[in-house]
Scaffold this motif. Sequence first.
Motif, PDB file in Angstrom:
ATOM      1  N   GLN A   1     -38.890 -19.033  46.460  1.00  0.00           N
ATOM      2  CA  GLN A   1     -39.837 -18.867  47.555  1.00  0.00           C
ATOM      3  C   GLN A   1     -41.154 -18.308  47.029  1.00  0.00           C
ATOM      4  O   GLN A   1     -41.149 -17.370  46.221  1.00  0.00           O
ATOM      5  CB  GLN A   1     -39.282 -17.889  48.595  1.00  0.00           C
ATOM      6  CG  GLN A   1     -38.146 -18.413  49.426  1.00  0.00           C
ATOM      7  CD  GLN A   1     -38.628 -19.062  50.718  1.00  0.00           C
ATOM      8  OE1 GLN A   1     -39.832 -19.282  50.904  1.00  0.00           O
ATOM      9  NE2 GLN A   1     -37.699 -19.374  51.599  1.00  0.00           N
TER      10      GLN A   1
ATOM     11  N   GLU B   1     -32.073 -26.839  50.244  1.00  0.00           N
ATOM     12  CA  GLU B   1     -32.361 -25.419  50.408  1.00  0.00           C
ATOM     13  C   GLU B   1     -33.450 -25.011  49.432  1.00  0.00           C
ATOM     14  O   GLU B   1     -33.651 -25.659  48.403  1.00  0.00           O
ATOM     15  CB  GLU B   1     -31.107 -24.569  50.220  1.00  0.00           C
ATOM     16  CG  GLU B   1     -30.430 -24.706  48.882  1.00  0.00           C
ATOM     17  CD  GLU B   1     -29.172 -23.871  48.808  1.00  0.00           C
ATOM     18  OE1 GLU B   1     -29.151 -22.765  49.379  1.00  0.00           O
ATOM     19  OE2 GLU B   1     -28.190 -24.330  48.184  1.00  0.00           O
ATOM     20  N   ILE B   2     -34.144 -23.938  49.772  1.00  0.00           N
ATOM     21  CA  ILE B   2     -35.216 -23.440  48.926  1.00  0.00           C
ATOM     22  C   ILE B   2     -34.618 -22.542  47.844  1.00  0.00           C
ATOM     23  O   ILE B   2     -33.896 -21.603  48.153  1.00  0.00           O
ATOM     24  CB  ILE B   2     -36.266 -22.667  49.751  1.00  0.00           C
ATOM     25  CG1 ILE B   2     -36.872 -23.568  50.833  1.00  0.00           C
ATOM     26  CG2 ILE B   2     -37.361 -22.113  48.835  1.00  0.00           C
ATOM     27  CD1 ILE B   2     -37.573 -24.804  50.318  1.00  0.00           C
TER      28      ILE B   2
ATOM     29  N   THR C   1     -40.359 -31.763  52.502  1.00  0.00           N
ATOM     30  CA  THR C   1     -39.958 -30.366  52.316  1.00  0.00           C
ATOM     31  C   THR C   1     -41.157 -29.442  52.465  1.00  0.00           C
ATOM     32  O   THR C   1     -41.082 -28.399  53.132  1.00  0.00           O
ATOM     33  CB  THR C   1     -39.310 -30.169  50.926  1.00  0.00           C
ATOM     34  OG1 THR C   1     -38.122 -30.951  50.840  1.00  0.00           O
ATOM     35  CG2 THR C   1     -38.960 -28.708  50.689  1.00  0.00           C
TER      36      THR C   1
ATOM     37  N   TRP D   1     -41.605 -26.559  55.343  1.00  0.00           N
ATOM     38  CA  TRP D   1     -41.765 -25.166  54.931  1.00  0.00           C
ATOM     39  C   TRP D   1     -43.070 -24.583  55.475  1.00  0.00           C
ATOM     40  O   TRP D   1     -43.091 -23.449  55.960  1.00  0.00           O
ATOM     41  CB  TRP D   1     -41.723 -25.066  53.410  1.00  0.00           C
ATOM     42  CG  TRP D   1     -41.659 -23.642  52.935  1.00  0.00           C
ATOM     43  CD1 TRP D   1     -40.536 -22.880  52.726  1.00  0.00           C
ATOM     44  CD2 TRP D   1     -42.786 -22.795  52.628  1.00  0.00           C
ATOM     45  NE1 TRP D   1     -40.889 -21.626  52.315  1.00  0.00           N
ATOM     46  CE2 TRP D   1     -42.258 -21.546  52.244  1.00  0.00           C
ATOM     47  CE3 TRP D   1     -44.150 -22.969  52.642  1.00  0.00           C
ATOM     48  CZ2 TRP D   1     -43.075 -20.471  51.873  1.00  0.00           C
ATOM     49  CZ3 TRP D   1     -44.970 -21.913  52.287  1.00  0.00           C
ATOM     50  CH2 TRP D   1     -44.427 -20.679  51.904  1.00  0.00           C
TER      51      TRP D   1
ATOM     52  N   TYR E   1     -37.343 -26.496  45.546  1.00  0.00           N
ATOM     53  CA  TYR E   1     -36.252 -26.885  46.436  1.00  0.00           C
ATOM     54  C   TYR E   1     -35.115 -27.495  45.623  1.00  0.00           C
ATOM     55  O   TYR E   1     -35.268 -27.792  44.430  1.00  0.00           O
ATOM     56  CB  TYR E   1     -36.747 -27.845  47.515  1.00  0.00           C
ATOM     57  CG  TYR E   1     -37.350 -29.125  46.987  1.00  0.00           C
ATOM     58  CD1 TYR E   1     -36.618 -30.311  46.968  1.00  0.00           C
ATOM     59  CD2 TYR E   1     -38.652 -29.161  46.503  1.00  0.00           C
ATOM     60  CE1 TYR E   1     -37.170 -31.494  46.485  1.00  0.00           C
ATOM     61  CE2 TYR E   1     -39.210 -30.333  46.010  1.00  0.00           C
ATOM     62  CZ  TYR E   1     -38.461 -31.489  45.999  1.00  0.00           C
ATOM     63  OH  TYR E   1     -39.002 -32.648  45.510  1.00  0.00           O
TER      64      TYR E   1
ATOM     65  N   THR F   1     -36.139 -23.788  57.315  1.00  0.00           N
ATOM     66  CA  THR F   1     -36.099 -23.736  55.855  1.00  0.00           C
ATOM     67  C   THR F   1     -35.605 -22.401  55.307  1.00  0.00           C
ATOM     68  O   THR F   1     -35.542 -22.216  54.091  1.00  0.00           O
ATOM     69  CB  THR F   1     -37.496 -24.032  55.274  1.00  0.00           C
ATOM     70  OG1 THR F   1     -38.437 -23.084  55.780  1.00  0.00           O
ATOM     71  CG2 THR F   1     -37.940 -25.443  55.617  1.00  0.00           C
TER      72      THR F   1
ATOM     73  N   PHE G   1     -31.335 -26.913  55.162  1.00  0.00           N
ATOM     74  CA  PHE G   1     -32.054 -27.681  56.173  1.00  0.00           C
ATOM     75  C   PHE G   1     -32.051 -29.163  55.799  1.00  0.00           C
ATOM     76  O   PHE G   1     -31.704 -29.543  54.679  1.00  0.00           O
ATOM     77  CB  PHE G   1     -33.491 -27.162  56.353  1.00  0.00           C
ATOM     78  CG  PHE G   1     -34.338 -27.239  55.115  1.00  0.00           C
ATOM     79  CD1 PHE G   1     -35.246 -28.274  54.933  1.00  0.00           C
ATOM     80  CD2 PHE G   1     -34.238 -26.259  54.126  1.00  0.00           C
ATOM     81  CE1 PHE G   1     -36.032 -28.341  53.799  1.00  0.00           C
ATOM     82  CE2 PHE G   1     -35.023 -26.323  52.978  1.00  0.00           C
ATOM     83  CZ  PHE G   1     -35.917 -27.362  52.812  1.00  0.00           C
TER      84      PHE G   1
ATOM     85  N   ASN H   1     -42.645 -23.876  59.153  1.00  0.00           N
ATOM     86  CA  ASN H   1     -41.753 -22.745  59.397  1.00  0.00           C
ATOM     87  C   ASN H   1     -42.386 -21.400  59.061  1.00  0.00           C
ATOM     88  O   ASN H   1     -42.157 -20.413  59.751  1.00  0.00           O
ATOM     89  CB  ASN H   1     -40.468 -22.897  58.573  1.00  0.00           C
ATOM     90  CG  ASN H   1     -39.410 -23.736  59.249  1.00  0.00           C
ATOM     91  OD1 ASN H   1     -38.306 -23.282  59.489  1.00  0.00           O
ATOM     92  ND2 ASN H   1     -39.739 -24.979  59.570  1.00  0.00           N
TER      93      ASN H   1
END
Length: 345
Positions: free
Chosen positions: A62, A58-59, A150, A154, A135, A46, A50, A157
Amino acid sequence: MTLKWLISSGLVILIAWKYYVIVYNKEPTVQPLVDLSKFDSTLFNTSSVFRVIDKDCEIKIQPKIHTGDIYIAMAAKSAPKNFERRQLTRGLDWSVVPPHRGKVHVFFIIGQTDDKEVQREIEKESEKYGDILQYSLPDGYRLLPYKTITGLLWLNNNLNHARFVGSMDDDQILDTGLLVQILEEKFPGADLPDQNNIQCIQKFTNFRPNRDSRHYGSKWSVSFEEYGQEKWPPHCYGWFLLLGPELAGKIGMAASDPDAPFLFMDDIFFTGILRERVGAGIDWLAKGEWHRWILDFFSPCYAFNWYRLILFQDLSFPRNLTVFHWSVCPLIEQVFHVFPCQPID
């Protein structure tokens, strides 16, 4: 004599019902296990673009990732405009967690919005609290599986050292003290949490799809084209649940298997279909081994499970839960086959 007769009659009915469930009420076909070794794990990182189910993602925003021991890392599913719900969830009291267990971190996972003003407010909210995970895919009720998967990827990860990770709705009243009591009873001391079971507040093992759009829960209606079996696989009700970080990653990867049937109801897709695909099980978030055994014994009984969820479990439930709507309406519809209730929004 009357009491003995009542007890004996009750036992006969119970045994007959259980025999019927075992012999005649077959479970749906179990999904075949997916071979995760054939997946390219870099596709699910992530930190860059991804894979989520069948889309690239994609993020965009964050959350702050805290160091140190983490007891629970939770992805709370939230819609872009649910500012008030998120603020109420931030007020949950986590001081009940034993200090040696570490902290609890709740992150709000949000999809993309086209409303520029709402997006600006989300960015301000993120700067203030540091708990927004946004996201790049669109938000929407029938897109909830993308949000859930998602979040699982995340968490796997970024917080795979957490004791538990989980998923919840952003409108839940959660008894944090009871939750900690249950977890400490089930996994005391240095015992590692069960890494191959999803821990949930309510397990359904004999739940049938709703095919009638007149139903009070018509937003959960599915056609035979969307799901062709007569019953759902055993699954959790998705208000609140926990699992291990490793299992979260496995389920997140399995969602991208082209042979996995997609379903817009994320709790059944995630805790039913995908859980079976990775060979995981379900366990109860409830106090007491005997209590959990009894709950599991009666889990094939739809009415027992539904009314236990609405009326008798007090770990997690929505703030706007209308008991009449969720308890009386199903009874009227099932018994009389009339539909007097407005559908749930």
